[in-house]
Design a protein around this motif. Structure first.
Motif, PDB file in Angstrom:
ATOM      1  N   GLU A 190       0.941  -1.225  -0.093  1.00 54.05           N
ATOM      2  CA  GLU A 190       0.044  -0.023  -0.157  1.00 54.05           C
ATOM      3  C   GLU A 190       1.050   1.290  -0.134  1.00 54.05           C
ATOM      4  O   GLU A 190       0.777   2.176  -0.770  1.00 54.05           O
ATOM      5  CB  GLU A 190      -0.972  -0.092   1.296  1.00 54.05           C
ATOM      6  N   LEU A 191       2.073   1.228   0.852  1.00 53.04           N
ATOM      7  CA  LEU A 191       2.954   2.312   0.907  1.00 53.04           C
ATOM      8  C   LEU A 191       3.530   2.309  -0.360  1.00 53.04           C
ATOM      9  O   LEU A 191       3.592   3.740  -1.062  1.00 53.04           O
ATOM     10  CB  LEU A 191       3.741   1.963   1.929  1.00 53.04           C
ATOM     11  N   ARG A 192       3.995   1.505  -1.026  1.00 53.58           N
ATOM     12  CA  ARG A 192       4.585   1.653  -2.464  1.00 53.58           C
ATOM     13  C   ARG A 192       3.660   2.145  -3.525  1.00 53.58           C
ATOM     14  O   ARG A 192       4.015   2.979  -4.221  1.00 53.58           O
ATOM     15  CB  ARG A 192       5.093   0.285  -2.776  1.00 53.58           C
ATOM     16  N   GLN A 193       2.500   1.659  -3.488  1.00 55.26           N
ATOM     17  CA  GLN A 193       1.337   2.272  -4.416  1.00 55.26           C
ATOM     18  C   GLN A 193       1.117   3.708  -4.306  1.00 55.26           C
ATOM     19  O   GLN A 193       0.921   4.398  -5.280  1.00 55.26           O
ATOM     20  CB  GLN A 193      -0.097   1.408  -4.093  1.00 55.26           C
ATOM     21  N   LEU A 194       1.309   4.038  -3.007  1.00 53.22           N
ATOM     22  CA  LEU A 194       1.031   5.563  -2.689  1.00 53.22           C
ATOM     23  C   LEU A 194       1.968   6.424  -3.227  1.00 53.22           C
ATOM     24  O   LEU A 194       1.914   7.523  -3.607  1.00 53.22           O
ATOM     25  CB  LEU A 194       0.986   5.571  -1.203  1.00 53.22           C
ATOM     26  N   MET A 195       3.400   5.732  -3.332  1.00 57.85           N
ATOM     27  CA  MET A 195       4.324   6.557  -3.751  1.00 57.85           C
ATOM     28  C   MET A 195       4.693   6.583  -5.261  1.00 57.85           C
ATOM     29  O   MET A 195       5.665   7.329  -5.656  1.00 57.85           O
ATOM     30  CB  MET A 195       5.646   6.129  -3.024  1.00 57.85           C
ATOM     31  N   THR A 196       3.874   5.563  -5.980  1.00 57.19           N
ATOM     32  CA  THR A 196       3.962   5.474  -7.451  1.00 57.19           C
ATOM     33  C   THR A 196       3.893   6.776  -8.142  1.00 57.19           C
ATOM     34  O   THR A 196       2.863   7.570  -8.050  1.00 57.19           O
ATOM     35  CB  THR A 196       3.204   4.257  -7.850  1.00 57.19           C
ATOM     36  N   ASN A 197       4.704   7.158  -8.910  1.00 57.88           N
ATOM     37  CA  ASN A 197       4.676   8.306  -9.804  1.00 57.88           C
ATOM     38  C   ASN A 197       4.402   9.487  -9.024  1.00 57.88           C
ATOM     39  O   ASN A 197       4.186  10.635  -9.560  1.00 57.88           O
ATOM     40  CB  ASN A 197       3.348   7.946 -10.832  1.00 57.88           C
ATOM     41  N   LYS A 198       5.000   9.624  -7.766  1.00 59.74           N
ATOM     42  CA  LYS A 198       5.236  10.921  -7.040  1.00 59.74           C
ATOM     43  C   LYS A 198       6.435  11.022  -6.420  1.00 59.74           C
ATOM     44  O   LYS A 198       7.300  10.000  -6.508  1.00 59.74           O
ATOM     45  CB  LYS A 198       4.270  10.765  -5.849  1.00 59.74           C
ATOM     46  N   ILE A 199       6.806  12.362  -6.127  1.00 57.46           N
ATOM     47  CA  ILE A 199       8.010  12.409  -5.520  1.00 57.46           C
ATOM     48  C   ILE A 199       7.318  12.582  -3.832  1.00 57.46           C
ATOM     49  O   ILE A 199       6.770  13.336  -3.489  1.00 57.46           O
ATOM     50  CB  ILE A 199       8.658  13.872  -5.726  1.00 57.46           C
ATOM     51  N   SER A 200       7.854  11.521  -3.196  1.00 59.12           N
ATOM     52  CA  SER A 200       7.647  11.776  -1.732  1.00 59.12           C
ATOM     53  C   SER A 200       8.845  11.685  -0.760  1.00 59.12           C
ATOM     54  O   SER A 200       9.997  11.404  -1.205  1.00 59.12           O
ATOM     55  CB  SER A 200       7.200  10.269  -1.352  1.00 59.12           C
ATOM     56  N   SER A 201       8.725  11.995   0.519  1.00 60.16           N
ATOM     57  CA  SER A 201       9.492  12.238   1.477  1.00 60.16           C
ATOM     58  C   SER A 201       8.946  11.746   2.900  1.00 60.16           C
ATOM     59  O   SER A 201       7.923  11.814   3.141  1.00 60.16           O
ATOM     60  CB  SER A 201       9.911  13.808   1.583  1.00 60.16           C
TER      61      SER A 201
END
Ligand code: GDP
Length: 265
Positions: A190-201
């Motif tokens: 779920e965490l990985r999905q949330l970060m897909t195609n975004k710039i996250s920190s």
């Protein structure tokens, strides 16, 4: 990586590192989100018009690049094809610090998501600290997600007593919440999905599991800088900001003291 003759003349990518006038640009290629890596300069770009910021190109910027047939080495000695940055696309967000009497110094551009990591144990959940991180994210107009990590260390009853009320309140305030464990892999997809195609920190205190989670999301990824725990404690940090590519698309920002930067905004 692509061979030279397959690389188009003009590409669009993201600046993942910046150092001494050189910019490392990562770009999609042949259906792969991170298929191409170039080392670029900004020939001509900076001379046009009045500067609104002191650094016209920063890590996180989306740029248009003209590729060159020549090769050069990046700071780690890797040989990469060269290119020239032709333009910078408008930023979705800017995180930076205001310098008294001077123009704003942008530290990272286009950050989409701040993922606040709180551990359930070791250290125990600290709601005061959570509030502070939420305020910092809001003050910087950044979307925040709350990740309760080390959930494996709680018994069901402890989870219901300690996490559920905080999670319910956070959800009622509109925050997306995750429960994760790097031991059982709960919540990692779920965490990985949330970060897909975004710039996250990732932000959070030392020891909550930021590096471990980064490694779960992107195997082999080593966050070399942890968060500065408290401002003014004199812990040495560097100022280098790096975007780490995530296989499925997107990046995880590795920056010292992103909390400090958010505070100084
Ligand atoms: P950071 O300082 O925030 O980067 O934290 P680390 O990733 O270095 O983790 C600190 C410690 O917590 C390490 O010993 C990890 O193995 C441990 N840890 C991280 N995530 C979990 C988890 O989900 N469950 C458990 N039991 N331990 C974890």
């Amino acid at each position: 990586m692509a061979t030279d003759d397959e690389i188009p003349e003009i590409i669009r990518g993201s600046v993942i590192r910046a150092s001494g006038g050189w910019y490392e640009v990562d770009a999609p290629h042949k259906g792969k989100p991170h298929g191409l890596r170039l080392i670029c300069q900004t020939r001509g770009l900076l001379k046009k018009g009045k500067r609104e910021v002191s650094q016209p190109v920063v890590v996180g910027d989306e740029v248009e690049v003209r590729t060159a047939p020549t090769h050069g080495a990046n700071a780690r000695g890797e040989r990469l094809q060269e290119g020239s940055i032709l333009r910078v696309f408008p930023r979705r967000s800017e995180l930076g610090r205001a310098r008294y009497g001077k123009t704003k110094q942008i530290t990272v551009a286009n950050l989409d998501l701040v993922i606040i990591i709180m551990s359930a144990r070791e250290p125990d959940l600290n709601t005061h600290r959570l509030d502070r991180f939420l305020v910092l994210a809001e003050a910087n107009d950044l979307e925040a997600v709350i990740c309760f990590n080390k959930i494996d260390l709680l018994k069901k009853k402890e989870f219901n007593q300690e996490i559920v009320p905080v999670r319910n309140l956070s959800k009622s305030l509109g925050y997306r919440c995750l429960t994760t464990s790097t031991e059982t892999d709960e919540g990692i997809d779920e965490l990985r999905q949330l970060m897909t195609n975004k710039i996250s920190s990732f932000v959070g205190s030392s020891g909550v599991g930021k590096s471990s989670l980064a490694c779960e999301v992107q195997p082999g990824l080593h966050l070399w800088i942890g968060e500065v725990m408290d401002i003014g404690k004199g812990r040495h940090t560097t100022t280098e900001v790096t975007l780490h590519p995530i296989d499925g698309g997107g990046y995880l920002v590795d920056t010292p003291g992103i909390k400090t930067v958010m505070l100084l905004e």
